[in-house]
Enzyme design. Structure first.
Site, short mmCIF file in Angstrom:
data_model
loop_
_atom_site.label_atom_id
_atom_site.label_comp_id
_atom_site.label_asym_id
_atom_site.label_seq_id
_atom_site.Cartn_x
_atom_site.Cartn_y
_atom_site.Cartn_z
N ASP B 7 0.89 -1.17 0.00
CA ASP B 7 0.00 0.00 0.00
C ASP B 7 0.92 1.22 0.00
O ASP B 7 1.50 1.56 1.04
CB ASP B 7 -0.89 -0.02 1.26
CG ASP B 7 -1.79 1.19 1.33
OD1 ASP B 7 -2.21 1.69 0.27
OD2 ASP B 7 -2.07 1.64 2.45
N GLU B 67 -1.36 -1.57 -4.92
CA GLU B 67 -2.61 -0.85 -5.11
C GLU B 67 -2.37 0.29 -6.09
O GLU B 67 -1.41 1.03 -5.99
CB GLU B 67 -3.11 -0.30 -3.76
CG GLU B 67 -4.51 0.27 -3.88
CD GLU B 67 -5.15 0.55 -2.52
OE1 GLU B 67 -4.95 -0.24 -1.58
OE2 GLU B 67 -5.85 1.57 -2.41
N ASP B 140 -2.61 0.46 7.05
CA ASP B 140 -1.76 0.38 5.85
C ASP B 140 -1.25 -1.03 5.63
O ASP B 140 -1.08 -1.47 4.49
CB ASP B 140 -0.57 1.34 5.98
CG ASP B 140 -1.01 2.70 6.46
OD1 ASP B 140 -1.25 2.85 7.67
OD2 ASP B 140 -1.16 3.60 5.62
#
Lengths: 157, 157
Positions: B7, B67, B140
């Site tokens: 992330d 992501e 996260d």
């Protein structure tokens, strides 16, 4: 004192190296790093990392001047430029360079005294300051040299 | 087959490593890389590069799942996230990983079957799929694990 200027981008990344000698600016080298549009971002970023690391190792600048992102209308393009910019900053830091960042406005003001200068005016100033016969090509290289000149003109050393 | 999920972020970058074993997913490791807000971007990106390279070398994933940028309202934040993302892709490519990128929508659909799932639902699915007692913290890290799980659920191997 030698400075490398960078105009970040993924498809085409401009670089330009200048030398400050007795308050005169001289062109040392300049060009672009190109990566194929069809390649994955990760491969293109790795090419940029490797080539830029080589260029820095061969030309020995002490400082790096990078154009700050101008926020484009095309968000996808802005994002890929920012990714390349991350890799550029990494290369500069790993090589121990002093890194300065300038907005397009700051670069225009440093070169022409006018924040809304046209691209052509900017390129003509790059040519004149470096005492070149013709404007450096392509535009990405001229933009990178403009960033390097901005550093030279706005920093005391 | 081992997968590292990421992330991306500058202040805090989440990572999570899972192992696929007989069609079961197991947590291998997870956490975050933090960098101080007051540091220059170039220094922070170098920390991310070095720490992530170390994590990959120590945990030996074969694939990376990242992501894709969710375009935030705060443009400056989005740009610094994109810069970190460029460094993440570079790390993955240099380590020879297969890299896949997923939008938040794709990750939500893979985990919950529903593209508008709430953050809490997503985190609960990460916990359940990995058979953990509690939801991985911080967020996260859970988001990074969600990206890794998406790769495992949508790829034939």
């Amino acid at each position: 004192m030698r400075i490398i200027g960078i105009d970040p981008g993924t498809g085409i990344l401009g670089f330009g190296i200048i030398e400050i000698h007795h308050r005169q600016l001289q062109l040392v080298d300049g060009g672009v790093i190109r990566t194929p549009v069809k390649q994955d971002d990760a491969i293109r970023l790795t090419t940029i990392y490797e080539e830029l690391t080589d260029i820095i190792a061969q030309t020995h600048p002490l400082a790096m001047s990078v154009e700050k992102l101008f926020f484009a209308q095309n968000v996808t393009t802005a994002m890929t430029v920012a990714q390349a910019r991350g890799v550029v900053l990494l290369c500069g830091q790993q090589a121990g360079l002093t890194i300065h960042e300038y907005t397009p406005l700051q670069i225009k003001q440093a070169l022409t005294g006018y924040g809304r200068a046209e691209k052509k005016q900017m390129q003509e100033m790059v040519r004149a300051v470096l005492k070149l016969k013709t404007i450096p090509k392509p535009d990405d290289c001229a933009d990178a040299l403009a960033a390097a000149i901005t550093y030279a003109m706005t920093t005391s050393y």
